[in-house]
Structures are given as structure tokens and as C-alpha cells.
Design a protein around this motif. Structure first.
Motif, PDB file in Angstrom:
ATOM      1  N   LYS A 100     -11.425   4.326 -50.026  1.00  0.00           N
ATOM      2  CA  LYS A 100     -10.665   5.385 -49.273  1.00  0.00           C
ATOM      3  C   LYS A 100     -10.765   6.680 -49.940  1.00  0.00           C
ATOM      4  O   LYS A 100      -9.876   7.542 -49.824  1.00  0.00           O
ATOM      5  CB  LYS A 100      -9.439   5.027 -48.449  1.00  0.00           C
ATOM      6  N   ALA A 101     -11.739   6.899 -50.850  1.00  0.00           N
ATOM      7  CA  ALA A 101     -12.037   8.138 -51.438  1.00  0.00           C
ATOM      8  C   ALA A 101     -13.314   8.370 -51.648  1.00  0.00           C
ATOM      9  O   ALA A 101     -14.095   7.427 -52.009  1.00  0.00           O
ATOM     10  CB  ALA A 101     -10.983   8.219 -52.624  1.00  0.00           C
ATOM     11  N   LYS A 122     -15.972  11.447 -54.161  1.00  0.00           N
ATOM     12  CA  LYS A 122     -16.154  12.385 -55.043  1.00  0.00           C
ATOM     13  C   LYS A 122     -17.450  13.155 -54.600  1.00  0.00           C
ATOM     14  O   LYS A 122     -18.603  12.326 -54.611  1.00  0.00           O
ATOM     15  CB  LYS A 122     -16.319  12.406 -56.510  1.00  0.00           C
ATOM     16  N   LYS A 134     -18.010  15.844 -45.216  1.00  0.00           N
ATOM     17  CA  LYS A 134     -17.058  15.232 -44.389  1.00  0.00           C
ATOM     18  C   LYS A 134     -17.481  14.418 -43.170  1.00  0.00           C
ATOM     19  O   LYS A 134     -16.844  13.335 -43.123  1.00  0.00           O
ATOM     20  CB  LYS A 134     -16.506  16.393 -43.794  1.00  0.00           C
ATOM     21  N   ALA A 194     -18.368  11.105 -45.018  1.00  0.00           N
ATOM     22  CA  ALA A 194     -17.069  10.475 -45.659  1.00  0.00           C
ATOM     23  C   ALA A 194     -16.338   9.839 -44.480  1.00  0.00           C
ATOM     24  O   ALA A 194     -16.095   8.570 -44.437  1.00  0.00           O
ATOM     25  CB  ALA A 194     -16.191  11.557 -46.334  1.00  0.00           C
ATOM     26  N   ILE A 197     -13.278   7.734 -44.501  1.00  0.00           N
ATOM     27  CA  ILE A 197     -12.462   8.374 -45.501  1.00  0.00           C
ATOM     28  C   ILE A 197     -12.437   9.675 -44.913  1.00  0.00           C
ATOM     29  O   ILE A 197     -13.042  10.785 -44.636  1.00  0.00           O
ATOM     30  CB  ILE A 197     -13.209   8.588 -46.796  1.00  0.00           C
ATOM     31  N   ASP A 228      -9.251  15.083 -46.094  1.00  0.00           N
ATOM     32  CA  ASP A 228      -8.426  15.277 -47.070  1.00  0.00           C
ATOM     33  C   ASP A 228      -8.329  14.128 -48.539  1.00  0.00           C
ATOM     34  O   ASP A 228      -7.681  14.343 -49.470  1.00  0.00           O
ATOM     35  CB  ASP A 228      -6.915  15.389 -46.830  1.00  0.00           C
ATOM     36  N   LYS A 229      -9.147  13.272 -48.161  1.00  0.00           N
ATOM     37  CA  LYS A 229      -9.458  12.486 -49.115  1.00  0.00           C
ATOM     38  C   LYS A 229     -10.959  12.672 -50.275  1.00  0.00           C
ATOM     39  O   LYS A 229     -11.239  11.664 -50.992  1.00  0.00           O
ATOM     40  CB  LYS A 229      -9.290  10.832 -48.819  1.00  0.00           C
ATOM     41  N   ILE A 230     -11.329  13.607 -49.761  1.00  0.00           N
ATOM     42  CA  ILE A 230     -12.654  14.086 -50.546  1.00  0.00           C
ATOM     43  C   ILE A 230     -12.066  14.848 -51.574  1.00  0.00           C
ATOM     44  O   ILE A 230     -11.181  15.766 -51.686  1.00  0.00           O
ATOM     45  CB  ILE A 230     -13.539  14.613 -49.654  1.00  0.00           C
ATOM     46  N   THR A 231     -12.666  14.539 -53.008  1.00  0.00           N
ATOM     47  CA  THR A 231     -12.476  15.334 -54.055  1.00  0.00           C
ATOM     48  C   THR A 231     -13.760  16.132 -54.265  1.00  0.00           C
ATOM     49  O   THR A 231     -14.654  15.720 -54.364  1.00  0.00           O
ATOM     50  CB  THR A 231     -12.256  14.437 -55.344  1.00  0.00           C
TER      51      THR A 231
END
Ligand code: GLU
Length: 296
Positions: A56-57, A59, A87, A90, A95, A98-101
Motif C-alpha cells: 500500500k505504498a 515511490k 496518482k 497508484a 494506493i 497520500d501513500k505515494i513518496t
């Protein structure tokens, strides 16, 4: 009485309209306005999609200094069309935004961060080409840009790449970019100034160290938009730059998943929303998603 009727009727119409946006073609937007994350999507074991969905993340490598495509402002949240494309991908993996780095990924390091697995994907005005394909794979394209020149508003001497020599112009671009290579066909090496990021080229144009900046038209449009009228686009693009999503070389399944996601994003309106919220502010015409390349 009649008034309440009208009111009630319009309330019903409004509720219906809301329901239609929520359900029509699937619920595609979360309350924050970001693409709604798929709920518990499942993927073939061992695939990149399975790994990311379970974590759930994700990069994502992008630019931090390119208005309209990837720009990190004072609130620390990158914005732009590339960010929105990230986005969308993701969200299909379950995902939320707000869980994207986001990792800042200047042109020169794009292949390297993918090879070293520092990021899961690079969405960074990244032209698909054969040289790069030796090190990474590309999903997409999701947009096609073209190289152009940006000059000071009052400049009349520079009218295209062929005019640069006669104008004795110094031209700025970025190390590891396709425009830096291309411009060498028109300008002596001594007159090419290379930085790591395009914002430094814009600064050099402003203070007269260079007379032109060259890169993709849409990147230049973003810099022009924030230049308070100081710069203009020469306006004749002289290359084709299909933007791809860079991923680990040979990850065919992830590439195919991203291509399917892009097609679905056109169908459900999220591609158009992504454009309108970002680059569409300067270039209102929503692009047509280019046909996907083969995944290899
Ligand atoms: N699209 C070109 C490239 O991938 C120029 C833009 C950039 O440097 O990000 O090299």
C-alpha cells in the motif's frame, strides 16, 4: 408551496447529479479530489503490482522544479500532470495519493534510480527512446511534447534553432536530457550551458548569462507562466518527445498494467481531469492519449 416544490425538485436534481458523478463509469475521485484508490485489488503473485498493492505504498521519481508537470511548492506536495499520472497508477493499485513518496529525479539520474530500485516508477517528462530502453522499460506514452526554445520577451533575433549561431547565443539545457543532445547539432559546444535542473536555466536567461533555454515546449510553457511576462516561447517545436513511465527493464506485466490503466483513465475521465487541473491551465486543449508502445 410552489417555491418549496421547485426547491425540492432542484434538491433532487442536485442529488441525482452527485450520484451520477459518484457512480457514472465507476467512482473515480476521492473526497480530496485525487483519484479514488481501488479497494483491495488483487494481482498475480510475484508481480510488481502485487508487491505494491500489498505494501500500500509506492515511490515515484518526478521533477520538483517544473511548473505544470512536477513542481514541489512550499507545502511540500508536488503538483503537476506527471504527479497526477502517478496518482492514477497508484490508485489502480489500491494506493491512495497520500501513500505515494515522491523522490526528486533530475533528468540525468532517471535510469540510475530505476536500475538501483530507489523508486518503483519514474514519471518525469521522460522521453521514450532506444538509448534509454537499453537500461529501463517504458509504459506509455501518456503525452507527446516537442523540443522548443524559450527566450526573453524582447528578443527578436532568435527565431528557431537555425538562428542561434548567427545570434551568437548561449543556450541552456539540462545534463542527461534529449534537448541537450539535440541542440548540439545547431550550436558550438562552447555555447551550450548545462545545469542539473531547468529552473537554473530560467535564472540564467533572466540574468543574461544565456540567451535561450531549450527543452520540451510544455516545460518551457510552465517556466513562461511563472516568469511574470519576462520570457516567451519561440513556438516552433523541432523534435517529438513521447513521455513514458520508466520502470525496471523487462517488467512487461507492470508495463502492460500501466498501459491498461492509462486507457481506463481516458474512459473514466481521470486523464482529462488530471490535465485540466495542471497543464490545462496554460494549454487548455486536452491531449489525446497516444497509442501505447509495445512492452518489452
Ligand atoms: N523530455 C526530455 C527528456 O526526457 C526533456 C525533458 C527532461 O529533461 O525532463 O530528456
Amino acid at each position: 408551496m410552489r417555491f418549496t416544490h421547485v426547491l425540492r425538485a432542484s434538491a433532487v436534481a442536485a442529488a441525482l447529479a452527485l450520484a451520477a458523478t459518484a457512480c457514472g463509469g465507476g467512482s473515480t475521485t476521492s473526497s480530496s479530489g485525487d483519484p479514488a484508490a481501488a479497494e483491495n485489488p488483487s494481482f498475480e503473485a510475484g508481480t510488481t503490482m502485487d508487491r505494491l498493492a500489498k505494501a500500500k505504498a509506492i515511490k515515484i521519481g518526478t521533477k520538483f522544479d517544473q511548473p505544470l508537470f512536477g513542481l514541489k511548492g512550499l507545502d511540500n506536495k508536488p503538483v503537476g500532470f506527471d504527479v497526477e499520472i502517478g496518482k492514477i497508477v497508484a490508485a489502480k493499485l489500491g494506493i491512495p495519493a497520500d501513500k505515494i513518496t515522491y523522490e526528486e529525479t533530475p533528468s540525468r539520474v532517471r535510469e540510475e534510480v530505476i536500475e538501483q530500485k530507489k523508486v518503483d516508477a519514474v514519471v518525469a517528462t521522460y522521453t521514450i527512446n532506444d538509448t534509454r530502453k537499453q537500461r529501463v522499460s517504458f509504459a506509455g506514452p501518456y503525452y507527446v511534447a516537442g523540443q522548443d526554445l524559450m527566450v526573453k520577451k524582447e528578443d527578436t533575433a532568435i527565431t528557431g534553432p537555425e538562428s542561434l549561431k548567427a545570434a551568437n547565443a548561449k543556450v541552456c539545457s539540462v545534463t542527461g536530457s534529449t534537448p541537450a543532445k539535440e541542440i548540439a547539432k545547431f550550436v558550438d559546444a562552447a555555447n551550450i550551458v548545462l545545469f542539473d535542473v531547468y529552473s537554473k536555466c530560467a535564472d540564467s536567461l533572466r540574468n543574461g548569462q544565456v540567451q535561450a533555454v531549450t527543452t520540451d515546449n510544455v516545460i518551457l510553457l510552465g517556466l513562461i507562466d511563472t516568469s511574470q511576462g519576462a520570457f516567451k516561447l519561440v513556438g516552433k517545436s523541432f523534435t517529438t518527445e513521447p513521455y513514458g513511465i520508466g520502470i525496471t527493464k523487462g517488467d512487461v506485466k507492470f508495463c502492460e498494467f500501466i498501459n491498461k490503466t492509462l486507457t481506463e483513465a481516458v474512459a473514466d475521465g481521470s486523464y482529462e481531469r488530471a490535465w485540466k487541473a495542471t497543464a490545462g491551465k496554460v494549454e487548455p486543449k486536452v491531449p489525446t492519449l497516444p497509442p501505447a508502445g509495445a512492452c518489452s
